[in-house]
Design a protein around this motif. Structure first.
Motif, PDB file in Angstrom:
ATOM      1  N   ARG A  96       3.230   3.032   4.336  1.00  0.00           N
ATOM      2  CA  ARG A  96       2.822   2.193   2.505  1.00  0.00           C
ATOM      3  C   ARG A  96       3.481   3.294   1.937  1.00  0.00           C
ATOM      4  O   ARG A  96       4.462   4.167   1.236  1.00  0.00           O
ATOM      5  CB  ARG A  96       1.934   2.586   2.542  1.00  0.00           C
ATOM      6  CG  ARG A  96       0.423   2.204   3.467  1.00  0.00           C
ATOM      7  CD  ARG A  96      -0.733   2.056   2.976  1.00  0.00           C
ATOM      8  NE  ARG A  96      -1.538   1.674   3.744  1.00  0.00           N
ATOM      9  CZ  ARG A  96      -2.477   1.720   4.469  1.00  0.00           C
ATOM     10  NH1 ARG A  96      -2.909   3.442   4.581  1.00  0.00           N
ATOM     11  NH2 ARG A  96      -3.710   1.710   5.098  1.00  0.00           N
ATOM     12  N   GLU A  97       3.688   2.476   0.525  1.00  0.00           N
ATOM     13  CA  GLU A  97       4.620   1.890  -0.538  1.00  0.00           C
ATOM     14  C   GLU A  97       4.479   3.868  -1.699  1.00  0.00           C
ATOM     15  O   GLU A  97       4.900   4.734  -1.522  1.00  0.00           O
ATOM     16  CB  GLU A  97       4.582   1.604  -1.618  1.00  0.00           C
ATOM     17  CG  GLU A  97       5.022   0.099  -1.165  1.00  0.00           C
ATOM     18  CD  GLU A  97       5.082  -0.944  -2.697  1.00  0.00           C
ATOM     19  OE1 GLU A  97       4.852  -0.495  -3.435  1.00  0.00           O
ATOM     20  OE2 GLU A  97       5.209  -1.953  -2.532  1.00  0.00           O
ATOM     21  N   ASN A  98       3.098   4.277  -0.850  1.00  0.00           N
ATOM     22  CA  ASN A  98       2.427   5.702  -1.528  1.00  0.00           C
ATOM     23  C   ASN A  98       3.165   6.953  -0.271  1.00  0.00           C
ATOM     24  O   ASN A  98       2.644   8.104  -0.294  1.00  0.00           O
ATOM     25  CB  ASN A  98       1.192   5.619  -2.146  1.00  0.00           C
ATOM     26  CG  ASN A  98       0.279   5.568  -0.417  1.00  0.00           C
ATOM     27  OD1 ASN A  98       0.584   5.205   0.700  1.00  0.00           O
ATOM     28  ND2 ASN A  98      -1.307   5.453  -0.510  1.00  0.00           N
ATOM     29  N   GLY A  99       3.966   6.513   0.407  1.00  0.00           N
ATOM     30  CA  GLY A  99       4.413   7.131   1.658  1.00  0.00           C
ATOM     31  C   GLY A  99       2.779   8.042   3.256  1.00  0.00           C
ATOM     32  O   GLY A  99       3.308   9.005   3.370  1.00  0.00           O
ATOM     33  N   GLU A 102       1.164   3.588   7.348  1.00  0.00           N
ATOM     34  CA  GLU A 102       0.454   2.210   7.784  1.00  0.00           C
ATOM     35  C   GLU A 102      -0.202   2.263   9.013  1.00  0.00           C
ATOM     36  O   GLU A 102       0.057   2.339   9.855  1.00  0.00           O
ATOM     37  CB  GLU A 102       1.453   1.209   7.716  1.00  0.00           C
ATOM     38  CG  GLU A 102       1.174  -0.218   7.941  1.00  0.00           C
ATOM     39  CD  GLU A 102       1.803  -1.245   7.555  1.00  0.00           C
ATOM     40  OE1 GLU A 102       1.276  -2.686   7.504  1.00  0.00           O
ATOM     41  OE2 GLU A 102       2.861  -0.630   7.515  1.00  0.00           O
TER      42      GLU A 102
END
Length: 221
Positions: A96-99, A102
């Motif tokens: 995910r964008e926050n690292g 997923e």
């Protein structure tokens, strides 16, 4: 996390400075009977960063001519485990964008996923598959029967190029999520290997899974 290519395989590089991810988005097990039974609660959708890698030494360097044979790169389409009857298509998931990791869907019949920052199954290194131990309706998840696997059981992975990579189970381990051995699970391997990861260690007091269960398998054909 992805290193340079070598002999057509992707290498998974881990160091003490690298932060990776564990599988935390598992559907909660029902308090009355534990993992995989009916009546489960809704899952947590959140991911969680790994603790720093455990500092395990990297495998010694070996000449390419002495390394085990591997397959060329090809993403997985599906998998099957004959001994348990488990099978599903395989999704491709990343970060995910926050690292955070997923995770695959968690509803009834949800498939497993391949972590697409790991090698493709059959390439050199550890290909990582993620799956739920149970579903949101409390029924079994795609990896509900991982604990039933024994050394020598096979895992068949159909690949996009039409070939099937067959792995044999070597062993399995249960790890606390707060002390997950990142280098052991994700670190470089001389041959082609497979990791099947799910949640374990259900705590009925909190309704959470405290551990991960990891199956280690090696390419046989």
């Amino acid at each position: 996390m992805i290193g340079p290519r070598s002999d057509g395989g992707r290498l998974s590089l881990v160091s003490a400075a690298v932060t990776l991810l564990i599988l935390t988005g598992c559907a909660n097990a029902p308090a009355e009977t534990g993992i995989g039974a009916s009546g489960g609660a809704s899952p947590s959708a959140s991911g969680q960063a790994y603790p720093e890698a455990d500092g395990s030494a990297a495998p010694p360097q070996v000449a390419a001519s002495d390394l085990p044979a591997v397959l060329t790169e090809s993403p997985p389409l599906s998998f099957a485990i004959p001994s348990t009857g488990a099978s599903s298509k395989v999704l491709s998931t990343g970060l995910r964008e926050n690292g955070t990791l997923e995770v695959p869907p968690d509803g009834p019949g949800a498939p497993a996923s391949w972590y697409n920052q790991s090698p493709t199954p059959g390439e050199r290194g550890p290909a990582v598959f993620l799956g739920h131990v149970n579903a949101t309706d409390g029924g079994p998840g795609v990896f509900a029967d991982l604990r039933a696997l024994r050394a020598g059981d096979t895992i068949e992975v159909l690949r996009d190029d039409g070939t099937t990579a067959v792995f044999a189970v070597d062993h399995a381990e249960q790890y606390p999520k707060d002390s997950f051995p990142t280098a052991t699970v994700y670190g470089n391997t001389e041959g082609s290997e497979l990791r099947l990861i799910t949640c374990d260690g259900y705590d009925p007091d909190t309704g959470e899974f405290d551990d991960n269960y990891v199956v280690y398998a090696k390419l046989v054909t």
